[in-house]
Scaffold this active site. Structure first.
Site, short mmCIF file in Angstrom:
data_model
loop_
_atom_site.label_atom_id
_atom_site.label_comp_id
_atom_site.label_asym_id
_atom_site.label_seq_id
_atom_site.Cartn_x
_atom_site.Cartn_y
_atom_site.Cartn_z
N ASP A 354 0.83 -1.37 0.01
CA ASP A 354 0.18 -0.01 0.07
C ASP A 354 0.89 1.35 0.04
OD1 ASP A 354 1.09 -0.73 2.65
OD2 ASP A 354 -0.70 0.60 3.56
N GLU A 360 3.66 0.28 8.23
CA GLU A 360 2.37 -0.50 7.65
C GLU A 360 3.11 -1.26 6.44
OE1 GLU A 360 -2.22 0.13 5.97
OE2 GLU A 360 -0.96 1.77 6.90
N GLU A 643 -2.06 8.95 -1.06
CA GLU A 643 -3.33 7.93 -0.74
C GLU A 643 -4.49 8.64 -0.70
OE1 GLU A 643 -3.92 5.25 3.29
OE2 GLU A 643 -2.55 6.83 3.26
#
Length: 767
Positions: A354, A360, A643
């Site tokens: 991502d 993350e 994002e």
């Protein structure tokens, strides 16, 4: 112990490491141990015909033979679903062994990597195990046919290396003083590893690529030394420096500046800092057991003045061949495409992640579901995504409920989330779960590989069966949690799932698309019963969708996303499709041509407009510069896709949401439409076995050039509008035939070679 003389075997994952043990050392968690063994060749090095190092690890390793690196790859063995698939690498080290002579020193440096990476957000601290280990065999073949093999065992020695801290999220510390003195010796143990998990690596390795020099070095208002490399990238910095022994140079990384200082808040829990302790001599530093997403760095402790020639940024990602290129008259669109390309490079690092910078960096399935088609035009993704889909199948097949997880590899099943954060095991989800179907569909379209389609088909079945269990009696997918139109620009910063689009409408539409392609795949593969089954599910879903969610061409929740999905997935009859296209165009005009879609609608909204005859609205939506829009980040200096549509606000401050990244490719999925509609290169048959060149000009762009390297060769399309004339130049490689569709609908059949076509073209008003 004596070096194990292992029998000659075939190079398969389970046998190339036969007789060698996985070995671990009793070292502190942050320390990277170095294992080493001196071995003697039976013959002169000049007699070595070939030498191969077979290796893998729980963790990441770096191997040296006679002091020379064994490979140009980094972060081996990469990240897979380690419980079922652990890649084994085969490094050609013939030259290293010959250069070392009769006595060869084998070194294996072992880091935490993803296996013991404390991965995840919200302090998840997810790990595959508490102990890292490495296994290797050096196999040497001589000119006379003799074979000698040396494998790891508990007779190897280990010591604490100069890497005194290593973490993917937090960074790496290297103490150069420990390079010239033996480190503290560590006990070595053989450990048990399930060897049935060993598989031959088919994915491309992670390697170094571009090297970027600083574009600017300056002192911030707070007195911090900052460096701008001019491009948001993924990798690390490297440099050579001399200073006082024991002093440290620290490099902290970030993607953006805020208030003229390093913008580190989006990193959340990731420290993203590398530290280099100087030896007093000339020291070379390169932290290869971590990676960072950054454009800017903050440097502390640099001895003397830092100049542009002192430091460089190394771009790191999985090796992929660039296949698609695009240029046009609007520089901002060209930069948008460049941002998409750089976003893919940064997030295609072992797995499709991502984001590459914060705590993350996970293989979120929804992101690649949205982006796979764009990705597979820009680069050859066949091996990379095939490897990831093997992990997806393994995760689904072994999951208690056989549901596609939100991330693959699914390290989050080992997460330790706090009581105030409920993530847990999700049920079947649209888009995220649909990656099991949509990614293979993108690969089938791009490469036409029937064998791989067959390999990916079982995961499609498992996904659709999990969805069937979640349907309401009426056939709607309106049960359970859904991500929905994630990051709708109208959603509050702290509620990314609060979209305008009804999540059940989105989910049911997505089921229709997935069932449709599953039926097609079953027909291709000769699975006739399955083809009938999925065709029936497709029709049942269409009837349920239109009966419950469509009335007079209006789709429930009446927003751009639901119309885009209904139109592009083929859920509507002709009358409703025309009305839906009209309503979508009306909504786009009413929004001032600002984007109103999230992850679900963004890949399809321009397609839905152009396919229903609203090309002007599609172009104006693409070319809008005010927030939210694709070009707004470009006007703000973005060099990768963000994002959020407003990851940075117009005043230069970072979005207040806790989840903000400046390198997320999902919203760049409009690139697929740019390549096919603006650029004009469209596959008619899988693998571009037959191609259609059909650029559709629109207001705001007067020329465009696009190319794609297909299996048959390079396909080129270049057009220009000038003085009421449309001119198109086409080049097809040998062996490829296709058709050209010109403005006005004229169709020309073409074969290999160069072709030029002209047609009348009247520009439409942009107001």
């Amino acid at each position: 112990m004596q070096d194990p003389m292992l029998p000659t075997t075939q190079h398969t994952p389970t046998t190339t490491l036969a007789g060698a043990a996985f070995i671990a050392a009793d070292a502190a968690r942050v320390v990277a141990p170095r294992f080493h063994k001196a071995v003697a060749l039976d013959q002169d090095a000049a007699n070595v015909q070939s030498a191969t190092l077979h290796a893998t690890a729980h963790g990441v390793y770096e191997a040296r033979i006679g002091g020379a690196l064994a490979s140009t790859s980094v972060l081996d063995p990469g990240w897979t679903s380690y419980e079922w698939r652990l890649n084994v690498q085969h490094h050609d080290v013939t030259e290293q062994v010959r250069a070392a002579g009769r006595d060869v020193e084998i070194e294996l440096l072992l880091g935490n990597g993803w296996y013991r990476g404390s991965l995840g957000f919200e302090s998840a601290d997810a790990n595959y195990g508490d102990e890292i280990a490495v296994c290797a065999v050096l196999e040497i073949s001589y000119a006379d046919g003799a074979v000698q093999r040396f494998g790891t065992d508990d007779g190897w020695r280990a010591e604490a290396s100069e890497i005194t801290r290593n973490s993917l999220y937090d960074g790496q510390t290297i103490d150069a003083r420990m390079r010239s003195a033996a480190g503290r010796e560590l006990p070595v143990r053989a450990v048990e590893v399930d060897r049935s998990t060993l598989v031959a690596q088919t994915a491309p390795p992670v390697t170094r690529h571009e090297v970027l020099r600083p574009q600017r070095i300056w002192t911030s208002p707070r007195g911090r030394l900052l460096v701008d490399f001019g491009q948001n990238l993924v990798g690390w910095t490297r440099f050579t420096v001399q200073g006082t022994a024991g002093e440290a140079v620290a490099i902290r990384h970030a993607e953006v500046l805020e208030h003229d200082e390093l913008g580190t808040r989006p990193l959340r829990g990731a420290d993203a800092t590398d530290v280099f302790v100087l030896s007093g001599d000339v020291d070379a530093f390169e932290p290869t057991f971590t990676f960072h997403g950054f454009r800017y760095i903050e440097v502390t402790g640099w001895p003397g003045e830092l100049t542009e020639g002192d430091i460089e940024a190394v771009v790191v990602h999985s090796a992929m061949r660039r296949t698609g290129r695009f240029e046009c008259s609007e520089p901002l669109v060209g930069q948008l495409v460049s941002n998409s390309v750089w976003g893919q490079k940064g997030n295609f690092l072992s797995v499709p992640t991502d984001c590459p910078q914060r705590d993350e960096r996970l293989g979120w399935t929804g992101d690649i579901a949205a982006y796979a088609a764009s990705a597979s035009f820009q680069f050859d993704t066949a091996d990379f995504l095939d490897n990831w889909l093997r992990d997806l199948h393994a995760e689904v097949a072994h999951a208690p409920k056989q549901v596609v997880p939100a991330v693959v590899p699914n390290v989050l099943k080992y997460a330790h989330f706090g009581e105030d954060f409920a993530f847990g095991e999700l049920g079947a989800t649209a888009i995220w779960g649909d990656a099991a179907v949509w990614v293979p569909q993108a690969l089938w379209t791009a490469y036409g590989d029937r064998a791989r389609l067959a390999r990916h088909y079982p995961a499609m079945v498992l996904h659709l069966e999990s969805v069937e269990r979640a349907l309401s009696p009426g056939g709607l997918w309106d049960q359970g949690f859904q991500f929905g139109d994630w990051l709708d620009p109208d959603a509050p910063p702290d509620q990314p799932a609060a979209a305008k689009a009804d999540p059940a409408v989105v989910a049911t539409a997505c089921l229709f698309r997935s069932a449709s392609f599953a039926a097609e795949a079953a027909r291709i593969l000769g699975e006739t019963d399955d083809a009938t089954r999925w065709a029936a599910l497709t029709e049942r879903t269409r009837r349920a969708f239109t009966a419950h969610y469509v009335a007079g061409g209006r789709v429930r929740s009446d927003c751009a996303t639901v119309y885009a999905l209904a139109i592009c997935f083929g859920l509507l009859d002709d009358a409703d499709r025309d009305a839906a296209g009209q309503r979508l165009a009306q909504l786009v005009r009413a929004s001032g041509f600002r984007v109103t879609t999230g992850f679900a609608g963004t890949p399809f909204v321009t397609w839905a407009l152009s396919e229903t005859g609203h090309i002007d609205e599609a172009y104006r939506l693409l070319l809008e510069r005010e927030c939210p829009s694709w070009l707004y980040p470009v006007t703000m200096g973005a060099t990768t896709v963000w994002e959020r549509w407003d990851s940075m606000l117009p005043d230069g401050t970072i979005n207040p949401g806790d989840m903000t990244s400046f390198n997320h490719y999902a919203l760049g999925a409009v690139a697929d439409w740019i390549y096919q509609v603006v650029g004009g290169i469209r596959p008619v048959e899988p693998g571009y076995a037959r191609v259609r060149i059909q650029p559709v000009p629109g207001p705001g762009i007067t020329w465009a050039s696009c190319s794609y390297d297909a299996a048959a060769g390079t396909i080129e399309s270049s057009w220009r509008v000038e003085d009421g004339r449309f001119t198109l130049d086409v080049h097809l490689p040998d062996g490829l035939a296709g058709e050209v569709v010109l403005p006005g609908g004229r169709v020309e059949q073409v074969g290999a070679g160069a072709h030029r076509f002209t047609a009348a073209w009247v520009a439409q008003p942009t107001a």
